[in-house]
Design a protein around this motif. Structure first.
Motif, PDB file in Angstrom:
ATOM      1  N   THR A 150       0.814  -1.198   0.050  1.00 30.82           N
ATOM      2  CA  THR A 150       0.025   0.110  -0.278  1.00 30.82           C
ATOM      3  C   THR A 150       0.803   1.148   0.200  1.00 30.82           C
ATOM      4  N   PRO A 151       0.535   2.125  -0.516  1.00 26.80           N
ATOM      5  CA  PRO A 151       1.214   3.666  -0.875  1.00 26.80           C
ATOM      6  C   PRO A 151       1.213   4.183   0.568  1.00 26.80           C
ATOM      7  N   ARG A 152       2.320   4.967   0.854  1.00 25.53           N
ATOM      8  CA  ARG A 152       2.191   5.675   2.073  1.00 25.53           C
ATOM      9  C   ARG A 152       1.324   6.757   1.931  1.00 25.53           C
ATOM     10  N   LYS A 153       1.057   7.553   3.195  1.00 24.22           N
ATOM     11  CA  LYS A 153      -0.299   8.499   3.119  1.00 24.22           C
ATOM     12  C   LYS A 153       0.313   9.649   2.433  1.00 24.22           C
ATOM     13  N   LYS A 154      -0.450  10.378   1.670  1.00 23.03           N
ATOM     14  CA  LYS A 154      -0.140  11.546   0.843  1.00 23.03           C
ATOM     15  C   LYS A 154       0.223  12.543   1.884  1.00 23.03           C
ATOM     16  N   GLU A 155      -0.515  12.558   2.947  1.00 21.06           N
ATOM     17  CA  GLU A 155      -0.032  13.655   4.033  1.00 21.06           C
ATOM     18  C   GLU A 155       0.567  13.012   5.413  1.00 21.06           C
ATOM     19  N   PRO A 156       1.555  13.020   5.551  1.00 21.63           N
ATOM     20  CA  PRO A 156       2.311  12.399   6.841  1.00 21.63           C
ATOM     21  C   PRO A 156       1.635  12.876   8.141  1.00 21.63           C
ATOM     22  N   ARG A 157       1.465  12.090   8.986  1.00 21.40           N
ATOM     23  CA  ARG A 157       1.084  12.397  10.422  1.00 21.40           C
ATOM     24  C   ARG A 157       2.088  13.199  11.235  1.00 21.40           C
ATOM     25  N   SER A 158       1.894  14.181  12.065  1.00 21.55           N
ATOM     26  CA  SER A 158       2.973  14.818  12.968  1.00 21.55           C
ATOM     27  C   SER A 158       3.288  13.789  14.145  1.00 21.55           C
ATOM     28  N   ARG A 159       2.324  12.839  14.191  1.00 19.55           N
ATOM     29  CA  ARG A 159       2.432  12.062  15.508  1.00 19.55           C
ATOM     30  C   ARG A 159       1.765  10.889  15.341  1.00 19.55           C
ATOM     31  N   ILE A 160       2.651   9.914  15.371  1.00 16.25           N
ATOM     32  CA  ILE A 160       2.195   8.471  15.445  1.00 16.25           C
ATOM     33  C   ILE A 160       2.518   7.651  16.738  1.00 16.25           C
ATOM     34  N   PRO A 161       1.610   7.157  17.575  1.00 20.31           N
ATOM     35  CA  PRO A 161       2.090   6.537  19.039  1.00 20.31           C
ATOM     36  C   PRO A 161       3.021   5.327  18.702  1.00 20.31           C
ATOM     37  N   ALA A 162       3.743   5.252  19.750  1.00 22.48           N
ATOM     38  CA  ALA A 162       4.713   4.207  20.056  1.00 22.48           C
ATOM     39  C   ALA A 162       4.126   2.733  19.725  1.00 22.48           C
ATOM     40  N   GLY A 163       4.689   2.061  18.996  1.00 18.61           N
ATOM     41  CA  GLY A 163       4.141   0.318  18.921  1.00 18.61           C
ATOM     42  C   GLY A 163       3.182   0.483  17.727  1.00 18.61           C
ATOM     43  N   SER A 164       2.952   1.566  16.954  1.00 14.34           N
ATOM     44  CA  SER A 164       2.015   1.600  15.802  1.00 14.34           C
ATOM     45  C   SER A 164       2.659   0.643  14.704  1.00 14.34           C
ATOM     46  N   VAL A 165       1.963  -0.157  14.068  1.00 16.85           N
ATOM     47  CA  VAL A 165       2.455  -1.391  12.890  1.00 16.85           C
ATOM     48  C   VAL A 165       1.756  -0.501  11.768  1.00 16.85           C
ATOM     49  N   GLY A 166       2.708  -0.457  10.636  1.00 17.00           N
ATOM     50  CA  GLY A 166       2.251   0.204   9.634  1.00 17.00           C
ATOM     51  C   GLY A 166       2.641  -0.646   8.260  1.00 17.00           C
ATOM     52  N   ILE A 167       2.186  -0.285   7.075  1.00 21.07           N
ATOM     53  CA  ILE A 167       2.711  -0.526   5.708  1.00 21.07           C
ATOM     54  C   ILE A 167       3.019   0.805   4.999  1.00 21.07           C
TER      55      ILE A 167
END
Length: 232
Positions: A150-167
């Motif tokens: 899956t492509p990255r988000k077009k607009e990155p988040r300024s805060r992603i919580p620790a432990g977050s699992v992503g693609i």
């Protein structure tokens, strides 16, 4: 597989393998990194393994370049791909439910699949940790099912919580600390991948394998409350 060995600055030598994400290349990189650490650690400042390169930093005022280059080339020529290396698997429990899977519905929509199918495909492989970087303890993994790339988000988040699992693209990973980022977040683990107060602050190391295990929000909360209990 013979890599290039070259100077990239007055204080750095790079060992460069073909530019591809490959388990074979990764085994060579781990073998050479280990041998350099065992045999000439007194001559270098640090060593940085990546997907297809190894960067060796040294103090050019104390160490002769030609002598160090010769030693590195000797190590590279003698190091072998340890194909019989035993897998060390680290299980990572992940809750894919709300409020942890921030983007899971969007990812499911992109691939026209149910949440259950996405979780099944994401938890099926054993993922090789190619390298650790970006933030302390962030594992870069290979082996994800291409059907959920899956492509990255077009607009990155300024805060992603620790432990977050992503693609992101064909990769999956875990954010060990709170940080900005543009990966699609599909779940979260209660495990602390980075803890500066532990004897070994980093939980995951290059060369290990990660196996995700789906857990409920109730299990997540219990593991978060009692991190020292074995919940396996």
């Amino acid at each position: 597989m013979k890599p290039k060995v070259m100077a990239i600055s007055d204080n750095s030598i790079m060992i460069e393998y073909p530019a591809e994400i490959s388990e074979e290349i990764n085994r060579c990189i781990r073998s050479v990194t280990r041998e350099i650490g065992d045999r000439i650690s007194d001559l270098i400042v640090d060593i940085i393994p990546a997907y297809h390169t190894i960067t060796v930093n040294y103090d050019c005022l104390d160490v002769d370049y030609n002598s160090l280059l010769e030693k590195i080339e000797e190590i590279v020529s003698m190091s072998m791909d340890d194909g019989d290396e035993e897998r060390e698997i680290v299980e990572i429990p992940v809750c894919y439910e709300e409020p942890y899977g921030l983007d899971i519905d969007e990812v499911c929509s992109i691939h026209n699949m149910t949440r259950e199918e996405l979780v099944k495909r994401h938890t099926a492989p054993e993922y090789l940790v190619y390298m650790v970087g970006f933030t302390p303890g962030f594992p870069y993994l290979g082996g994800m099912d291409e059907s959920i790339a899956t492509p990255r988000k077009k607009e990155p988040r300024s805060r992603i919580p620790a432990g977050s699992v992503g693609i992101a693209g064909s990769q999956t990973g875990v954010y060990p600390i709170e940080s900005p980022g543009g990966w699609q977040i599909i779940g979260r683990t209660p495990l602390k991948l980075f803890d500066p107060y532990r004897e070994n602050p980093v939980l995951i190391e290059a060369g290990q394998y990660i196996k995700y295990r789906s857990i409920s929000s109730k299990e997540y909360e219990e593991m978060e409350r009692n991190p020292e209990v074995d919940h396996g």
